[in-house]
Write an enzyme that holds these catalytic residues in place. Structure first.
Site, PDB file in Angstrom:
ATOM      1  N   TRP A   1     -20.342  14.082  11.719  1.00 11.10           N
ATOM      2  CA  TRP A   1     -19.536  13.891  10.520  1.00 11.10           C
ATOM      3  C   TRP A   1     -19.992  14.763   9.359  1.00 11.10           C
ATOM      4  O   TRP A   1     -21.176  14.867   9.082  1.00 11.10           O
ATOM      5  CB  TRP A   1     -19.633  12.425  10.063  1.00 11.10           C
ATOM      6  CG  TRP A   1     -18.720  11.517  10.805  1.00 11.10           C
ATOM      7  CD1 TRP A   1     -17.606  11.870  11.503  1.00 11.10           C
ATOM      8  CD2 TRP A   1     -18.856  10.103  10.933  1.00 11.10           C
ATOM      9  NE1 TRP A   1     -17.032  10.751  12.053  1.00 11.10           N
ATOM     10  CE2 TRP A   1     -17.761   9.661  11.724  1.00 11.10           C
ATOM     11  CE3 TRP A   1     -19.760   9.173  10.447  1.00 11.10           C
ATOM     12  CZ2 TRP A   1     -17.569   8.322  12.042  1.00 11.10           C
ATOM     13  CZ3 TRP A   1     -19.575   7.842  10.762  1.00 11.10           C
ATOM     14  CH2 TRP A   1     -18.496   7.420  11.555  1.00 11.10           C
TER      15      TRP A   1
ATOM     16  N   GLU B   1      -5.786  -4.192  -0.672  1.00 13.33           N
ATOM     17  CA  GLU B   1      -6.056  -5.338   0.203  1.00 13.33           C
ATOM     18  C   GLU B   1      -7.181  -6.234  -0.305  1.00 13.33           C
ATOM     19  O   GLU B   1      -7.358  -7.347   0.183  1.00 13.33           O
ATOM     20  CB  GLU B   1      -6.443  -4.832   1.610  1.00 13.33           C
ATOM     21  CG  GLU B   1      -5.323  -4.194   2.401  1.00 13.33           C
ATOM     22  CD  GLU B   1      -5.133  -2.701   2.126  1.00 13.33           C
ATOM     23  OE1 GLU B   1      -5.487  -2.245   1.030  1.00 13.33           O
ATOM     24  OE2 GLU B   1      -4.615  -2.008   3.008  1.00 13.33           O
TER      25      GLU B   1
ATOM     26  N   THR C   1       0.869  -1.180   0.000  1.00 13.71           N
ATOM     27  CA  THR C   1       0.000   0.000   0.000  1.00 13.71           C
ATOM     28  C   THR C   1       0.903   1.226   0.000  1.00 13.71           C
ATOM     29  O   THR C   1       2.076   1.124   0.365  1.00 13.71           O
ATOM     30  CB  THR C   1      -0.897   0.035   1.254  1.00 13.71           C
ATOM     31  OG1 THR C   1      -0.040   0.116   2.392  1.00 13.71           O
ATOM     32  CG2 THR C   1      -1.752  -1.197   1.359  1.00 13.71           C
TER      33      THR C   1
ATOM     34  N   LYS D   1     -14.903  15.817  11.622  1.00 16.25           N
ATOM     35  CA  LYS D   1     -15.896  15.747  12.692  1.00 16.25           C
ATOM     36  C   LYS D   1     -16.082  17.141  13.264  1.00 16.25           C
ATOM     37  O   LYS D   1     -15.195  17.680  13.921  1.00 16.25           O
ATOM     38  CB  LYS D   1     -15.447  14.765  13.766  1.00 16.25           C
ATOM     39  CG  LYS D   1     -16.601  13.950  14.275  1.00 16.25           C
ATOM     40  CD  LYS D   1     -16.148  12.735  15.039  1.00 16.25           C
ATOM     41  CE  LYS D   1     -17.370  11.857  15.287  1.00 16.25           C
ATOM     42  NZ  LYS D   1     -17.097  10.725  16.117  1.00 16.25           N
TER      43      LYS D   1
HETATM   44  P1  ADP Z   1      -4.016   3.951  -1.558  1.00 16.91           P
HETATM   45  O1  ADP Z   1      -4.200   3.465  -0.144  1.00 16.91           O
HETATM   46  O2  ADP Z   1      -2.640   4.213  -1.941  1.00 16.91           O
HETATM   47  O3  ADP Z   1      -4.949   5.065  -1.929  1.00 16.91           O
HETATM   48  P2  ADP Z   1      -5.628   1.875  -2.645  1.00 16.91           P
HETATM   49  O4  ADP Z   1      -5.986   1.930  -4.077  1.00 16.91           O
HETATM   50  O5  ADP Z   1      -5.419   0.569  -2.051  1.00 16.91           O
HETATM   51  O6  ADP Z   1      -4.354   2.739  -2.483  1.00 16.91           O
HETATM   52  O7  ADP Z   1      -6.714   2.688  -1.840  1.00 16.91           O
HETATM   53  C1  ADP Z   1      -7.939   2.124  -1.510  1.00 16.91           C
HETATM   54  C2  ADP Z   1      -8.839   3.200  -0.994  1.00 16.91           C
HETATM   55  O8  ADP Z   1      -9.249   4.064  -2.049  1.00 16.91           O
HETATM   56  C3  ADP Z   1     -10.118   2.709  -0.402  1.00 16.91           C
HETATM   57  O9  ADP Z   1      -9.946   2.246   0.907  1.00 16.91           O
HETATM   58  C4  ADP Z   1     -10.975   3.961  -0.468  1.00 16.91           C
HETATM   59  O10 ADP Z   1     -10.681   4.850   0.592  1.00 16.91           O
HETATM   60  C5  ADP Z   1     -10.527   4.605  -1.735  1.00 16.91           C
HETATM   61  N1  ADP Z   1     -11.490   4.298  -2.811  1.00 16.91           N
HETATM   62  C6  ADP Z   1     -11.409   3.342  -3.732  1.00 16.91           C
HETATM   63  N2  ADP Z   1     -12.471   3.381  -4.554  1.00 16.91           N
HETATM   64  C7  ADP Z   1     -13.268   4.383  -4.124  1.00 16.91           C
HETATM   65  C8  ADP Z   1     -14.529   4.918  -4.534  1.00 16.91           C
HETATM   66  N3  ADP Z   1     -15.197   4.459  -5.584  1.00 16.91           N
HETATM   67  N4  ADP Z   1     -15.036   5.946  -3.812  1.00 16.91           N
HETATM   68  C9  ADP Z   1     -14.391   6.454  -2.750  1.00 16.91           C
HETATM   69  N5  ADP Z   1     -13.199   5.993  -2.323  1.00 16.91           N
HETATM   70  C10 ADP Z   1     -12.644   4.979  -2.996  1.00 16.91           C
END
Ligand code: ADP
Length: 543
Positions: free
Chosen positions: A442, A332, A189, A437
């Site tokens: 929120w 993940e 990540t 918050k």
């Molecule tokens: P990084 O942690 O580097 O951003 P990832 O691609 O693994 O890499 O990130 C996953 C995160 O991206 C998710 O946990 C979420 O917060 C965000 N995410 C992915 N798709 C969406 C979506 N359609 N809408 C909002 N957030 C999203």
């Protein structure tokens, strides 16, 4: 239990690879070398043979089952060869994020104990900066690096030439049948807080995820399709599309480093892909800088990684006649976990009301939401909690990392806060680390951003929480104006005022040149909060 009569045969990536190169031998991999160069075309049969040769070359360098092989590459044919050869031979493909900071890059290579790295010569300067700190790397294979003297200039020490290494090998590598639970690939990540964490995909998880990507509820990949792979191959295995495409016989178009609006538009016009996938910032760039391009061959552009603004989807529909479909997932989760397609019944007058959801959970992924005490909340589209998931392609731990705060009774805590409705549509309102918050309630930064990006003068908007004496925290809007357009904070505030709750309206506004981006092209809110704390933003207060 009654024992089944089915064969006990492990799911292996080599099976997928064998299927693609034989059944879909004539399907194509097309690599782009820029607007003025010829497209490079190879068939699946040829790429399968080259993958065999790569496996042979790696084996000759001492790579065996379980050894990690890093890739530091653009999206191109050779990177696909690595995708197919390395897991098929039972080794572990470690796709390295080319945009990591040097200290993170050396950390992940040493942590994964990569034995060999395959690199595109144009990226060599980035690896050269950390070469001396790499403790486990024994060999580096360079693509397009020239002869030994030219390669020495790259600052990587003694290296091998990729083509020479594979040419020395025969085709027809004897791939082993690997334990389906063995690691096949790994991704770290991006590590916005602390060191990056490794996720190790298994042969089985990758196989099953590839099947899910192909399905009608997934990305819907068939032999008639052609995928333009914009999302980097180091970002969660390019969202699983290479393996799915290969299994389905779907052509793949590889853009290499040509990821700006104009070359992407050129590539789309020349190769006519039907499917693509990218984070919203890339789609915004294409919309604003190549708005008269002909993208009509695309029947689906998968978009995710962060929330997709409604205005972006509408603009793609109206301007290009191209459907942007939102998906949700994370490194993940392999990553595909949810896709926001329309439901069969009760769509109502406004299809976008469904399409703006983060996604609808797909079969194979179990999902729930929990409150702060860990109690499960109802799927009523209202209750807000942390999304938790489990399933065969969801990670159950991090690689050589004992921290378990991200897991809850066998479920992965995603760190995403949102709601789920009765049909399984998820609406993410924030990442828990970005949650605002205010006075104990929120405020969804995602909603504020998406609404702001619907204003014609706004190119990008990122909203972050900043400390506030009275309310603990309040939203601050950081806005990038579209070229040639103008808007004041008061005008934008007014625009928001009938679209969101009054108490959500930001009092602090900053007009900035560009939103800082993470290594995979998402808004970097951490950097914005830091810039605010350091007094680096020119903040206007209203209200
Ligand atoms: P990084 O942690 O580097 O951003 P990832 O691609 O693994 O890499 O990130 C996953 C995160 O991206 C998710 O946990 C979420 O917060 C965000 N995410 C992915 N798709 C969406 C979506 N359609 N809408 C909002 N957030 C999203």
């Amino acid at each position: 239990m009654i024992k089944s009569t089915m064969q006990d045969f492990p799911l292996n990536i080599s099976q997928l690879v064998r299927h693609g190169r034989t059944v879909h031998a004539d399907s194509e991999i097309i690599t782009y070398h820029g607007p003025d160069a010829e497209l490079q075309r190879s068939t699946f049969a040829e790429v399968g043979d080259r993958a065999d040769q790569l496996a042979g070359a790696l084996a000759a360098l001492g790579v065996g089952e379980g050894d990690r092989v890093g890739t530091f590459m653009w999206n191109n044919q050779r990177h696909l060869e690595a995708y197919f050869a390395i897991p098929s031979m039972g080794a572990v493909l470690h796709t390295l994020n080319i945009r990591l900071f040097p200290e993170q890059l050396s950390y992940v290579i040493n942590h994964a104990e990569d034995k060999v790295i395959i690199i595109d010569a144009s990226l060599a300067p980035l690896l050269a900066r950390v070469r001396d700190e790499l403790t486990t790397v024994e060999h580096i294979l360079v693509c397009d690096g020239g002869d030994a003297d030219a390669r020495r200039e790259l600052g990587l020490g003694e290296t091998l030439d990729y083509e020479e290494s594979i040419e020395a090998q025969e085709t027809g590598y004897a791939y082993p049948v690997v334990d389906e639970l063995a690691a096949a690939a790994m991704c770290y990540t991006s590590g916005t807080t602390g060191n990056p964490k490794g996720v190790a995909y298994s042969q089985r998880s990758t196989y099953l995820h590839s099947m899910a990507v192909q399905t009608m509820q997934g990305v819907q990949v068939g032999e008639d399709d052609r995928i333009l792979l914009i999302v980097p191959q180091f970002h969660a295995n390019a969202w699983g599309m290479p393996y799915a495409a290969w299994a389905a016989g779907c052509d793949l178009v590889m853009p290499q480093q040509f990821l700006q609006a104009a070359p992407l538009a050129d590539l789309i016009e020349k190769t006519k892909p039907t499917i693509s996938g990218a984070v919203p910032t890339v789609l915004t760039d294409v919309l604003h800088n190549a708005s008269d391009a002909d993208l009509s061959s695309l029947r689906l552009v998968l978009c995710g990684g962060s929330a997709v603004p409604r205005s972006l989807m509408e603009a793609y529909d109206e301007n290009f006649g191209v459907t942007v479909v939102q998906a949700w997932g994370m490194t993940e989760t392999s990553p595909l976990a949810a896709i926001a397609r329309l439901p069969k019944h009760d769509v109502g007058d406004d299809p976008y009301a469904w399409r703006v959801r983060s996604g609808r959970v797909i079969a194979g992924v179990d999902l729930r939401i929990c409150d702060e005490e860990g109690n499960e909340l109802p799927w009523d589209g209202e209750a807000q909690g942390e999304i938790e998931v489990r399933g065969p392609w969801i990670t159950g731990s991090y690689y050589l990392d004992p921290t378990d705060e991200k897991f809850h009774d066998g479920w992965l805590r995603t760190g995403d806060v949102g709601s789920v409705d009765a049909k399984g549509y998820i609406q993410i309102s924030d990442r828990s680390k970005d949650v605002i918050k205010s006075g104990g309630e929120w405020i969804s930064s995602v909603d504020l951003e998406n609404t702001l990006m619907g204003h014609a003068a706004v190119l990008e908007a990122a909203v972050v929480g900043v400390p506030d004496d009275r309310w603990d925290e309040r939203p601050m809007a950081c806005v990038v104006l579209a070229e040639g357009k103008s808007a004041t904070a008061a005008e934008l505030n007014d625009y928001l005022s009938d679209k969101v709750a009054k108490w959500w309206l930001p009092e602090r506004w900053a007009f900035i040149e560009e939103v800082p981006k993470t290594s995979v092209g998402k808004f970097s809110k951490k950097d914005l909060r830091q810039a605010y704390a350091d007094g680096d933003l020119n903040v206007e207060a209203i209200g």
